[in-house]
Design a protein around this motif. Structure first.
Motif, PDB file in Angstrom:
ATOM      1  N   GLY A 359       3.945  -3.540   5.238  1.00 41.49           N
ATOM      2  CA  GLY A 359       4.951  -2.744   4.548  1.00 41.49           C
ATOM      3  C   GLY A 359       5.657  -3.468   3.422  1.00 41.49           C
ATOM      4  N   MET A 360       5.261  -4.690   3.106  1.00 40.69           N
ATOM      5  CA  MET A 360       5.911  -5.413   2.024  1.00 40.69           C
ATOM      6  C   MET A 360       5.515  -4.832   0.673  1.00 40.69           C
ATOM      7  SD  MET A 360       5.566  -9.427   3.173  1.00 40.69           S
ATOM      8  CE  MET A 360       6.266  -9.957   1.599  1.00 40.69           C
ATOM      9  N   ARG A 361       6.465  -4.828  -0.257  1.00 39.36           N
ATOM     10  CA  ARG A 361       6.143  -4.429  -1.615  1.00 39.36           C
ATOM     11  C   ARG A 361       5.363  -5.551  -2.289  1.00 39.36           C
ATOM     12  NH1 ARG A 361      11.582  -3.739  -1.535  1.00 39.36           N
ATOM     13  NH2 ARG A 361      11.794  -5.341  -3.152  1.00 39.36           N
ATOM     14  N   ILE A 362       4.616  -5.190  -3.328  1.00 39.48           N
ATOM     15  CA  ILE A 362       3.780  -6.183  -3.986  1.00 39.48           C
ATOM     16  C   ILE A 362       4.611  -7.273  -4.640  1.00 39.48           C
ATOM     17  CG2 ILE A 362       3.658  -4.909  -6.154  1.00 39.48           C
ATOM     18  CD1 ILE A 362       0.939  -7.080  -4.507  1.00 39.48           C
ATOM     19  N   ASP A 363       5.799  -6.950  -5.145  1.00 42.06           N
ATOM     20  CA  ASP A 363       6.631  -7.979  -5.751  1.00 42.06           C
ATOM     21  C   ASP A 363       7.148  -8.957  -4.694  1.00 42.06           C
ATOM     22  OD1 ASP A 363       8.193  -5.919  -4.676  1.00 42.06           O
ATOM     23  OD2 ASP A 363       9.912  -6.449  -5.925  1.00 42.06           O
ATOM     24  N   GLU A 364       7.345  -8.477  -3.466  1.00 37.69           N
ATOM     25  CA  GLU A 364       7.744  -9.372  -2.383  1.00 37.69           C
ATOM     26  C   GLU A 364       6.600 -10.340  -2.030  1.00 37.69           C
ATOM     27  OE1 GLU A 364      10.920  -6.570   0.077  1.00 37.69           O
ATOM     28  OE2 GLU A 364       8.780  -6.443   0.553  1.00 37.69           O
ATOM     29  N   VAL A 365       5.381  -9.814  -2.048  1.00 45.20           N
ATOM     30  CA  VAL A 365       4.225 -10.681  -1.808  1.00 45.20           C
ATOM     31  C   VAL A 365       4.133 -11.745  -2.898  1.00 45.20           C
ATOM     32  CG1 VAL A 365       1.709 -10.764  -1.639  1.00 45.20           C
ATOM     33  CG2 VAL A 365       2.964  -8.876  -0.581  1.00 45.20           C
ATOM     34  N   GLU A 366       4.353 -11.324  -4.144  1.00 46.20           N
ATOM     35  CA  GLU A 366       4.303 -12.266  -5.256  1.00 46.20           C
ATOM     36  C   GLU A 366       5.342 -13.371  -5.091  1.00 46.20           C
ATOM     37  OE1 GLU A 366       4.892  -9.864  -8.644  1.00 46.20           O
ATOM     38  OE2 GLU A 366       2.951  -8.864  -8.517  1.00 46.20           O
ATOM     39  N   HIS A 367       6.547 -13.002  -4.692  1.00 45.19           N
ATOM     40  CA  HIS A 367       7.601 -13.995  -4.507  1.00 45.19           C
ATOM     41  C   HIS A 367       7.272 -14.931  -3.355  1.00 45.19           C
ATOM     42  CE1 HIS A 367      10.507 -11.017  -6.619  1.00 45.19           C
ATOM     43  NE2 HIS A 367      10.005 -11.889  -7.484  1.00 45.19           N
ATOM     44  N   ALA A 368       6.670 -14.411  -2.290  1.00 47.47           N
ATOM     45  CA  ALA A 368       6.285 -15.245  -1.155  1.00 47.47           C
ATOM     46  C   ALA A 368       5.223 -16.255  -1.568  1.00 47.47           C
ATOM     47  CB  ALA A 368       5.773 -14.374  -0.007  1.00 47.47           C
ATOM     48  N   ILE A 369       4.259 -15.795  -2.356  1.00 49.34           N
ATOM     49  CA  ILE A 369       3.225 -16.703  -2.838  1.00 49.34           C
ATOM     50  C   ILE A 369       3.841 -17.787  -3.720  1.00 49.34           C
ATOM     51  CG2 ILE A 369       1.224 -16.865  -4.371  1.00 49.34           C
ATOM     52  CD1 ILE A 369       0.323 -14.159  -3.338  1.00 49.34           C
ATOM     53  N   ALA A 370       4.784 -17.390  -4.575  1.00 44.57           N
ATOM     54  CA  ALA A 370       5.434 -18.370  -5.450  1.00 44.57           C
ATOM     55  C   ALA A 370       6.203 -19.406  -4.632  1.00 44.57           C
ATOM     56  CB  ALA A 370       6.369 -17.657  -6.422  1.00 44.57           C
TER      57      ALA A 370
END
Length: 398
Positions: A359-370
């Motif tokens: 259920g995470m938004r894609i921008d949240e995934v991006e921030h997690a990867i960063a």
């Protein structure tokens, strides 16, 4: 969210590694000049500095439209500053390794000439074996320099991860050289001398040359030991540091010099026993023992460099630290396997199998990867390539 996620996913037509501009156009996004674009089919993650890459076969089979995300670790600072810092760090390490090699060349070259000269005067088989040993070591150091030079070449289209493993290849050639030329010739000469042992001669010059050789070899050995100690952890023995080292130049010179010092002891003992018991057979026996010593050193080198050449992982402590790092990331549901491969003395590839929270938004995934990129850069600077398997991104679709 699916519209945004399209930047992360390949179409099935691109899973074979070919570029199809009709099905998956490459977005016109800025790239990092410090990191060469080695995958013409990759697309950039917006805002995360990540690059999508091919997923593994099992991931493709379970989801034809999904592919893994490959993330190249960024360092802090501007692109030009990152490139400069990486280049300076690599140059410093190569400089230290080359210092070890040059010290070994200077020591072995002069010693080999002196040993052969004295062997011609005294007829000592042990001195011939020692001369062969030093001559082979000198040639081996030049091979290591060649490996150092080739491994420093930047990544290109044919070698997208660079040429770091060239050093391991030439170190393996050194091991074969020690086995065949050093060990083989010493044993052969010793056996031939046993059949017709030369008459005993005044051993004075043998002892003089062996003492000088011990000083030069000891100096070279100490240089390589100091280079190894820079990465040696408290409480770790020198042999354990050799086993854990990923710098083939340093541990190869250390093993060669250790064998050379032991060879000097064997040669001096053989010559002394021959004089003490007035027996010419001790000298060629010493030559055979030196050859067997070199064969053992060659097998040790082959084992260490062969493991690195075929894809050795980082050590257990570093891998446990990486698991702990990923475990601290709150955006992850679970951390599966973390597989690593040593690409060079200070260059590691990491393939991470993780599961993001549903259920995470894609921008949240991006921030997690960063966040993961930044943490890896700070705690494990040798890890320069990070790849996430496709399941890591499929989870956000559910």
């Amino acid at each position: 969210m699916r519209a945004k996620l399209s930047a992360l996913i390949r179409s099935p037509s691109m899973q074979d590694g070919t570029t199809n501009p009709q099905h998956s156009p490459r977005p016109n996004l800025p790239t990092d000049p410090a990191q060469p674009d080695t995958d013409p089919t990759a697309t950039r993650l917006p805002g995360a500095g990540a690059t999508t890459a091919h997923s593994q076969a099992d991931s493709i089979a379970s989801s034809p439209a999904a592919a893994g995300a490959a993330v190249t670790r960024p360092a802090t600072g501007t692109p030009s500053r990152r490139a400069s810092e990486d280049a300076n760090a690599g140059q410093a390490q190569r400089s230290g390794s080359q210092k070890v090699i040059y010290a070994a060349i200077v020591a072995n070259l002069g010693i080999a000439a002196a040993k052969f000269a004295v062997a011609a005067i005294t007829g000592s088989a042990a001195m011939v074996a020692e001369g062969i040993h030093s001559a082979v070591d000198t040639g081996n150091e030049f091979l290591l320099l060649l490996g150092e030079r080739q491994s420093a070449r930047p990544a290109d289209r044919h070698h997208p991860f660079g040429y770091g493993k060239s050093l391991y290849f030439w170190a393996l050639i050194v091991a074969l050289s020690v086995f065949s030329l050093g060990g083989g010739l010493s044993i052969y000469h010793g056996v031939a001398a046993l059949k017709a042992p030369p008459p005993l001669q005044d051993p004075l010059w043998n002892y003089v040359v062996l003492a000088a050789a011990a000083l030069f070899e000891g100096y070279s050995w100490n240089v390589s030991r100091k280079a190894l100690n820079t990465l040696r952890k408290p409480g770790v023995s020198l042999w354990q540091a050799v086993r854990a080292s990923k710098d083939a130049s340093v541990f190869t010179v250390l093993i060669e010099d250790s064998a050379a010092l032991l060879g000097i002891v064997i040669a001096a003992t053989g010559i002394a026993l021959g004089q003490l018991f007035d027996n010419p057979y001790f000298d060629p026996i010493a030559s055979i023992l030196i050859g067997l010593l070199l064969v053992g050193a060659a097998f040790t080198l082959a084992r260490e460099t062969g493991g690195l050449l075929v894809g050795e992982s980082i050590d257990k402590e570093q891998l446990a630290a990486l698991h702990a790092l990923f475990g601290r990331e709150t955006a992850l549901d679970s951390v599966g396997s973390l597989r690593t491969m040593q690409l060079g003395p200070d260059d590691v590839l990491l393939a991470a199998s993780v599961q993001f929270r549903r259920g995470m938004r894609i921008d949240e995934v991006e921030h997690a990867i960063a966040r993961l990129e930044t943490a890896i850069a700070a705690e494990h600077p040798a890890v320069k390539h990070v790849y996430f398997e496709s399941s890591a991104l499929r989870s956000v679709l559910k």
